[in-house]
Design a protein around this motif. Structure first.
Motif, short mmCIF file in Angstrom:
data_model
loop_
_atom_site.label_atom_id
_atom_site.label_comp_id
_atom_site.label_asym_id
_atom_site.label_seq_id
_atom_site.Cartn_x
_atom_site.Cartn_y
_atom_site.Cartn_z
N PHE A 91 0.86 -1.17 0.00
CA PHE A 91 0.00 0.00 0.00
C PHE A 91 0.90 1.22 0.00
CE2 PHE A 91 0.61 -1.29 4.38
CZ PHE A 91 0.87 -0.11 5.06
N ILE A 92 0.37 2.31 -0.50
CA ILE A 92 1.15 3.54 -0.62
C ILE A 92 0.57 4.58 0.33
CG2 ILE A 92 1.86 5.41 -2.15
CD1 ILE A 92 1.73 3.32 -4.44
N HIS A 93 1.43 5.07 1.23
CA HIS A 93 1.01 6.11 2.17
C HIS A 93 1.05 7.45 1.43
CE1 HIS A 93 0.81 8.67 5.67
NE2 HIS A 93 0.48 7.60 6.38
N PRO A 94 0.00 8.24 1.56
CA PRO A 94 -0.06 9.50 0.81
C PRO A 94 1.03 10.51 1.18
CG PRO A 94 -2.01 9.25 2.19
CD PRO A 94 -1.22 8.00 2.31
N LYS A 95 1.49 10.48 2.43
CA LYS A 95 2.58 11.38 2.82
C LYS A 95 3.87 10.86 2.23
CE LYS A 95 0.82 13.03 7.24
NZ LYS A 95 1.02 12.99 8.70
N GLY A 96 4.42 11.55 1.30
CA GLY A 96 5.69 11.15 0.70
C GLY A 96 5.59 10.01 -0.29
N GLN A 97 4.39 9.53 -0.54
CA GLN A 97 4.17 8.43 -1.48
C GLN A 97 5.04 7.20 -1.15
OE1 GLN A 97 1.69 8.46 -3.97
NE2 GLN A 97 1.13 10.21 -2.73
N ALA A 98 5.27 6.95 0.13
CA ALA A 98 6.09 5.81 0.55
C ALA A 98 5.33 4.51 0.37
CB ALA A 98 6.50 5.96 2.02
N LYS A 99 6.01 3.51 -0.21
CA LYS A 99 5.41 2.20 -0.42
C LYS A 99 5.72 1.32 0.80
CE LYS A 99 5.48 0.27 -4.51
NZ LYS A 99 5.89 -0.48 -5.71
N HIS A 100 4.69 0.64 1.30
CA HIS A 100 4.82 -0.24 2.46
C HIS A 100 4.33 -1.63 2.09
CE1 HIS A 100 5.65 3.13 5.17
NE2 HIS A 100 4.71 3.79 4.49
N SER A 101 4.75 -2.62 2.86
CA SER A 101 4.27 -3.99 2.63
C SER A 101 3.74 -4.57 3.93
CB SER A 101 5.40 -4.86 2.08
OG SER A 101 6.41 -5.03 3.05
N ILE A 102 2.74 -5.42 3.78
CA ILE A 102 2.16 -6.13 4.91
C ILE A 102 1.98 -7.58 4.49
CG2 ILE A 102 -0.21 -5.50 4.27
CD1 ILE A 102 -0.81 -5.42 7.32
N THR A 103 2.39 -8.50 5.37
CA THR A 103 2.25 -9.93 5.13
C THR A 103 1.53 -10.55 6.31
OG1 THR A 103 4.30 -9.97 3.85
CG2 THR A 103 3.49 -12.09 4.66
N ILE A 104 0.55 -11.39 6.01
CA ILE A 104 -0.20 -12.10 7.05
C ILE A 104 -0.02 -13.59 6.81
CG2 ILE A 104 -2.46 -12.48 8.10
CD1 ILE A 104 -3.25 -9.70 7.06
N TYR A 105 0.35 -14.30 7.88
CA TYR A 105 0.61 -15.74 7.81
C TYR A 105 -0.59 -16.53 8.33
CZ TYR A 105 5.35 -14.30 6.82
OH TYR A 105 6.45 -13.73 6.23
N PRO A 106 -0.63 -17.85 8.07
CA PRO A 106 -1.79 -18.67 8.49
C PRO A 106 -2.11 -18.60 9.98
CG PRO A 106 -0.46 -19.89 6.93
CD PRO A 106 0.31 -18.64 7.26
N ASP A 107 -1.12 -18.35 10.83
CA ASP A 107 -1.40 -18.23 12.26
C ASP A 107 -1.80 -16.79 12.63
OD1 ASP A 107 1.00 -16.89 11.99
OD2 ASP A 107 2.01 -17.96 13.61
#
Length: 117
Positions: free
Chosen positions: A42-58
């Motif tokens: 996802f891209i945060h509007p402040k500074g257009q920084a790209k972030h990542s999020i990962t969710i595992y089965p647990d």
């Protein structure tokens, strides 16, 4: 001592129903967990920084390479709601059974999720 069958049967039935209900809930939770497993950006509007999020089965969550310590608030087909260690809520909402939006209470922002899978 004489047992009355209706009382014994109703107590047994309640016990069986409770065990069955717990098994069904565990199965449902595993299915719901799978709904949220994956990696997104996802891209945060402040500074257009790209972030990542990962969710595992647990349901462990990694945000930009760092594990989030959280308490589960809600797990349903519509959303995964957590409260982080600082007391802020993160919501991952679904659309048509696919995680679609990340809401960050700290920033009061809803951000579209882009699948990395």
């Amino acid at each position: 001592m004489r047992l009355k069958w209706p009382v014994f049967l109703s107590a047994t039935s309640l016990g069986i129903a409770a065990v069955t209900s717990r098994l069904v809930r565990k199965h449902e939770n595993k299915d719901l967990n799978q709904l949220y497993v994956g990696s997104w950006e996802f891209i945060h509007p402040k500074g257009q920084a790209k972030h990542s999020i990962t969710i595992y089965p647990d349901l462990s969550i990694i945000l930009d390479g760092t594990a989030i310590i959280y308490q589960l608030i809600e797990l349903s087909e519509q959303k995964l709601a957590i409260q982080d260690q600082y007391g802020y809520h993160l919501l991952i909402k679904t659309k048509n059974g696919i995680p679609d939006t990340l809401y960050d209470e700290l920033e009061d922002l809803s951000l579209p999720l882009i699948s990395k899978n």
